[in-house]
Design an enzyme around this catalytic site. Sequence first.
Site: not given
Ligand code: SAH
Length: 264
Positions: A40, A62, A174
Site C-alpha cells: 500500500d 497511489k 486523514m
Molecule cells: N493504517 C494506518 C492509517 C491509514 S489512513 C495507521 O495505522 O497509521 C492514512 C492516514 O494515516 C494518513 O492520512 C495520515 O493521517 C496517517 N498516517 C499514516 N502514516 C503516517 C505517518 N508516518 N505520519 C503521520 N501520519 C500518518
Amino acid sequence: MERATQPGKVWLVGAGPGSADLLTLRAARVLGQVDVWLIDDLVGEEIHQHARPDAVLEYVGKRGGRCSMRQADINERALAHALAGRSVARVKGGDPTLFGRGGEELAYLAAHGIEVEIVNGLTSGMAAAQSLGVGLTHRDFGHGVTFVTAHTADDGGPDWPALCAGGTTLVIYMGMSRLADIRDALCRAGKPADTPAAVVMNASRVDERQWCGSLATLTDALDAGLASPAIILVGGVLAHARHPQPAAFALPLAHATGDSLACC
Ligand code: SAH
C-alpha cells in the site's frame, strides 16, 4: 483464473508508521516467508530487505507516481493470488486494520474461503504521540484516547459533538485537507479555542515534521508547511508536547504554564 488445490493464506501485515525499526518481529517473519507482497501507500522501501529473494512485490498504492488501484481490484488481486496457491502479505502502513480498509479486505477474502491473519503494526497516531513525548491517556488530562478519521466513508465527518463530549484526547487521521472544518466543528461543539493541539507529519520518518499550537491556530500548521500524511492531536496533554521544530512553535496558549510552552 488460476486455481490450486490448496489456496494460499493472506496475512494483513502492518508495516508501522515508516521507520524500518518499528516493524514488528512478527511482521518481519511473515514478510520473509510469503510468495507475494501487495504493498500500500505509505510503506517505506526499507522493509523490502525482509522479502524472500524470489518474492514478487506489487505496489497497489497511489503515491509516489505509482499507478493506483481501485479497492475492488486490490481485493481481487489478493484473492487471485491466494486461489492460485500463493501466500500473500497485504502490506499496509501503520496497523492494517486502523483506517486502512484492512477490515474490508479481511471480510472479502474470508467470504471467499481464504484464511486471513492480522499482523498488527504500530499505528501512526501512536508514533506521533511518541515523537511529541506525550502520553495520550495521561489521567490529568482525560480518561482515554479516541482514534478517529476526519473523512468518513460517506464523505462526511465524524460526530464532533459526541467526540467533544467524550472528553478524550483526539487523534485524528486523514484530516489535513479539513483543518479549518475540524477547528470550526470542535469549537462549535464546545471545545475551548485554546485547547492545545499538535500536528505530526511523516511520524517516525527521517522527514518528520511537527507543529504545536492550539485549536484556534490549527490551520497555521499548513502555513508551517505540514501536509498529508499527518496526524492531528487535540487535547490538554498536548500542552506538554516537546521536540520543537524551528519557527513553527510559537505557542499562544493562554492557560498553559510558561514551562510547558517553552518545551514545545
Ligand atoms: N493504517 C494506518 C492509517 C491509514 S489512513 C495507521 O495505522 O497509521 C492514512 C492516514 O494515516 C494518513 O492520512 C495520515 O493521517 C496517517 N498516517 C499514516 N502514516 C503516517 C505517518 N508516518 N505520519 C503521520 N501520519 C500518518
